[in-house]
Design a protein around this motif. Structure first.
Motif, mmCIF file in Angstrom:
data_model
loop_
_atom_site.group_PDB
_atom_site.id
_atom_site.type_symbol
_atom_site.label_atom_id
_atom_site.label_comp_id
_atom_site.label_asym_id
_atom_site.label_seq_id
_atom_site.Cartn_x
_atom_site.Cartn_y
_atom_site.Cartn_z
ATOM 1 N N MET B 1 1.028 -1.357 -0.073
ATOM 2 C CA MET B 1 0.024 0.044 0.141
ATOM 3 C C MET B 1 0.915 1.320 0.143
ATOM 4 O O MET B 1 0.662 2.265 -0.832
ATOM 5 N N LYS B 2 1.921 1.341 1.030
ATOM 6 C CA LYS B 2 2.972 2.597 0.987
ATOM 7 C C LYS B 2 3.544 2.662 -0.338
ATOM 8 O O LYS B 2 3.804 3.810 -0.601
ATOM 9 N N PHE B 3 3.758 1.470 -0.885
ATOM 10 C CA PHE B 3 4.693 1.465 -1.993
ATOM 11 C C PHE B 3 4.094 2.160 -3.168
ATOM 12 O O PHE B 3 4.439 2.709 -3.787
ATOM 13 N N ALA B 4 2.728 1.683 -3.290
ATOM 14 C CA ALA B 4 1.810 2.167 -4.229
ATOM 15 C C ALA B 4 1.596 3.893 -4.130
ATOM 16 O O ALA B 4 1.632 4.365 -5.322
ATOM 17 N N ALA B 5 1.603 3.885 -2.944
ATOM 18 C CA ALA B 5 1.257 5.507 -2.513
ATOM 19 C C ALA B 5 2.563 6.289 -2.914
ATOM 20 O O ALA B 5 2.478 7.369 -3.719
ATOM 21 N N ALA B 6 3.961 5.790 -2.952
ATOM 22 C CA ALA B 6 4.928 6.547 -3.057
ATOM 23 C C ALA B 6 5.214 6.422 -4.449
ATOM 24 O O ALA B 6 5.443 7.619 -5.222
ATOM 25 N N ILE B 7 4.660 5.298 -5.356
ATOM 26 C CA ILE B 7 4.655 5.351 -6.677
ATOM 27 C C ILE B 7 3.829 6.530 -7.490
ATOM 28 O O ILE B 7 4.386 7.207 -8.298
ATOM 29 N N VAL B 8 2.679 6.763 -6.780
ATOM 30 C CA VAL B 8 1.456 7.702 -7.301
ATOM 31 C C VAL B 8 2.299 8.946 -7.162
ATOM 32 O O VAL B 8 2.023 9.986 -7.889
ATOM 33 N N LEU B 9 2.777 9.251 -5.826
ATOM 34 C CA LEU B 9 3.389 10.538 -5.605
ATOM 35 C C LEU B 9 4.505 10.877 -6.481
ATOM 36 O O LEU B 9 4.675 12.252 -6.970
ATOM 37 N N LEU B 10 5.105 9.958 -6.835
ATOM 38 C CA LEU B 10 6.446 10.151 -7.661
ATOM 39 C C LEU B 10 5.875 10.445 -9.047
ATOM 40 O O LEU B 10 6.470 11.612 -9.794
ATOM 41 N N LEU B 11 4.935 9.790 -9.610
ATOM 42 C CA LEU B 11 4.368 10.143 -11.004
ATOM 43 C C LEU B 11 3.783 11.460 -11.133
ATOM 44 O O LEU B 11 3.969 12.310 -12.039
ATOM 45 N N LEU B 12 3.205 11.923 -9.766
ATOM 46 C CA LEU B 12 2.458 13.275 -9.727
ATOM 47 C C LEU B 12 3.522 14.264 -9.850
ATOM 48 O O LEU B 12 3.305 15.265 -10.638
ATOM 49 N N SER B 13 4.708 14.111 -8.968
ATOM 50 C CA SER B 13 5.696 14.990 -8.905
ATOM 51 C C SER B 13 6.294 15.022 -10.217
ATOM 52 O O SER B 13 7.018 16.194 -10.569
ATOM 53 N N LEU B 14 6.671 13.863 -11.016
ATOM 54 C CA LEU B 14 7.355 14.104 -12.133
ATOM 55 C C LEU B 14 6.488 14.867 -13.259
ATOM 56 O O LEU B 14 7.098 15.551 -14.076
ATOM 57 N N ALA B 15 5.332 14.589 -13.560
ATOM 58 C CA ALA B 15 4.261 15.212 -13.981
ATOM 59 C C ALA B 15 4.584 16.758 -13.673
ATOM 60 O O ALA B 15 4.574 17.517 -14.838
ATOM 61 N N ALA B 16 4.609 16.950 -12.463
ATOM 62 C CA ALA B 16 4.635 18.484 -12.232
ATOM 63 C C ALA B 16 6.011 19.093 -12.717
ATOM 64 O O ALA B 16 6.135 20.022 -13.211
ATOM 65 N N LEU B 17 6.948 18.266 -12.419
ATOM 66 C CA LEU B 17 8.394 18.869 -12.629
ATOM 67 C C LEU B 17 8.664 18.988 -14.120
ATOM 68 O O LEU B 17 9.372 19.867 -14.996
ATOM 69 N N THR B 18 7.975 17.960 -14.987
ATOM 70 C CA THR B 18 8.206 18.146 -16.303
ATOM 71 C C THR B 18 7.042 18.937 -17.373
ATOM 72 O O THR B 18 7.126 19.067 -18.456
ATOM 73 N N GLY B 19 6.288 19.401 -16.607
ATOM 74 C CA GLY B 19 5.165 20.485 -17.107
ATOM 75 C C GLY B 19 5.842 21.393 -17.971
ATOM 76 O O GLY B 19 5.077 21.524 -18.933
#
Lengths: 257, 269
Positions: B1-19
């Motif tokens: 569960m924590k792993f999935a949450a970390a992946i989701v956060l990472l993807l959102l942060s990546l999308a934000a940074l590559t915006g």
């Protein structure tokens, strides 16, 4: 006597701090409209009102508070009652009939609700046609309920595993008698503290909820005061709300002592 | 569960940074021929009433909300840590004073306080100033919770046999603080950070919905959610028809949910 002193000192410190911040704020005493050059008309009179007058409404603040207090009191009381009723009942049910599947479902639901900003809960209620004070109370229950459930469940679960509960069970107490005579009295001090915290939260949440659901309460008044930078009104609302919160906290503490 | 949450956060942060590479205009360019359009290959989430690309604004909002809410949480935790360590290390009048300040801050309904402090700054300030003010206020108001936890943690650690033995052997206070106390407090501080970050994300969203958060033309998830007001009054059918306007809500749910999951269970609000 000590309680009264503590109350007075907290209020005085809060009011003094806020008044100091207000007095040193940029553009103090100047209306928001006058700060904006685009809306600065030549016919606008200069405002020089005493501190107990609202700059925005040009009315004594106590009159505004008297008009607006009832919808907020009704919404906060109703919301708190609903949130506590549902949360405590489900927390007690999960203590009485522990089921992993139900608990996980409830946990996911509570987490989802906690991830929604309160203003958005109000907006969603608006979508489904809810209006007025009952809608604010319902939104408050939806926003507060999950937090109250989560903490009260943890408190009750901890109390349920205490030695005196095990002893009572061994003595043959029935499940409902066990809850009424042992579990709830044991958890009462912590639940009372949680009650005081939930009052603070409910009052805070009244701002976005009343604003979005268009209920003329103290929360909406605070928002209007913030938008128009009516600082005397904001300071006095803040002092009033602090009084309510401090009294609720002290009541919880004095009952626990 | 924590792993999935970390992946989701990472993807959102990546999308934000590559915006800035995906949508270089940052969602501020107006396409006057494409006002209020539904999703299309050119505009994946349609355009708003001013003709701005909603997808670009969502990415720009992600950068602001996802970077500045944690920054505000970091500020609150650092302030809380400083105050908590000072109160924990020096029992006496300083500890009493700091505890009283902590009690007062915790007792105040913080959204009222936030609104009062926000109102001290003129509403019509430059967007960048409103951005900094919003998140700085969040950071400055959130110190009391971490301070209380850190103070208790410092007092507990100072009473532990290991630290008592070190002090009895004459270890310098600074060495005890840096080598032993701070490493012990690190998990506590991380937990407080993870608990505060989603709260600040939600607070920014609430402020945005009230029109008191980050001001236009800058985008944040809070002020993007304000757009929902226009369809809310038209009923559920209008909301379903304009499903693409729910994208900021989905992002907010995913990020706050992930942060709540990552926070230690016992401190999750």
């Amino acid at each position: 006597m000590r309680l009264v002193w503590r109350l007075l000192l907290t209020l005085a410190a809060g009011a003094l701090l806020t008044a100091l911040l207000v007095r040193t704020a940029p553009g103090y005493g100047v209306h928001e409209r006058d700060l904006d050059i685009r809306r600065n008309g030549p016919t606008r009179p200069q405002l020089s009102l005493p501190w107990w007058y609202s700059r925005e409404f040009q009315t004594p603040i106590h009159q505004l508070v008297a008009q607006r207090a009832m919808p907020t009191a009704l919404a906060v009381t109703g919301g708190l009652a609903l949130a506590w009723l549902i949360s405590l009942a489900s927390a007690l049910a999960s203590t009485r009939w522990p089921s992993r599947a139900l608990l996980n479902t409830a946990f996911v639901g509570a987490m989802l609700l906690q991830c929604l900003p309160a203003g958005l809960v109000a907006l969603l209620l608006l979508v489904f046609g809810f209006r007025g004070t009952p809608a604010v109370a319902l939104a408050l229950a939806l926003a507060l309920g999950p937090r109250v459930w989560q903490v009260s469940r943890a408190i009750l679960a901890r109390a349920a595993s205490s030695p005196c509960l095990l002893l009572a069970r061994a003595q043959g107490f029935g499940p409902w008698r066990l809850i009424a005579r042992r579990l709830l009295p044991l958890a009462a001090p912590e639940l009372r503290a949680l009650g005081a915290v939930s009052v603070t939260l409910a009052i805070s949440l009244a701002i976005p909820l009343e604003t979005i659901l268009d209920v003329p309460g103290l929360g909406q008044l605070a928002w209007q005061a913030a938008l128009s930078r009516d600082l005397p009104l904001l300071v006095q609302l803040m002092t009033l709300v602090t009084l309510v919160v401090v009294v609720a906290g002290e009541l919880a503490r004095s009952k626990s002592a | 569960m924590k792993f999935a949450a970390a992946i989701v956060l990472l993807l959102l942060s990546l999308a934000a940074l590559t915006g800035p590479w995906i949508a270089p205009d940052g969602g501020q360019m107006q396409f006057r021929d494409h006002i209020n359009e539904p999703p299309s290959p050119q505009f994946p989430l349609g355009t708003d009433p001013l003709g701005r690309d909603r997808f670009a604004r969502l990415l720009s909002g992600a950068r602001i909300s996802l970077l500045l809410a944690p920054a505000a949480a970091l500020l609150a935790v650092l302030l809380g840590a400083l105050i908590g360590i000072a109160a924990g290390l020096r029992p006496g009048w300083l500890a009493h004073l700091l505890s009283a300040a902590c009690d007062l801050t915790l007792a105040l309904p913080w959204f009222f306080l936030l609104l009062t402090l926000r109102a001290l700054i003129p509403i019509d300030v430059a967007p960048a100033v409103s951005l900094l003010v919003t998140f700085a206020l969040l950071g400055l108001l959130g110190w009391a919770g971490p301070a209380r936890v850190v103070q208790a943690g410092v007092q507990d650690t100072l009473r532990s046999p290991r630290i008592l033995a070190l002090r009895a052997r004459g270890a310098a206070p600074l060495r005890v603080l840096t080598r032993h106390l701070l490493p012990e407090l690190a998990p506590l501080l991380a937990g407080q950070f993870l608990a505060l970050a989603p709260v600040f994300l939600l607070a920014e969203a609430n402020l945005g919905l009230l029109g008191l958060g980050v001001s236009e033309p800058m985008a944040s998830w809070g002020n993007l959610l304000k757009e929902l007001e226009s369809v809310a009054v038209a009923g559920p059918a209008a909301l379903v028809q304009s499903w693409w306007m729910l994208a900021p809500l989905a992002c907010l749910l995913l990020s706050t949910g992930s942060l709540f999951i990552l926070a230690p269970r016992e401190i999750t609000p």
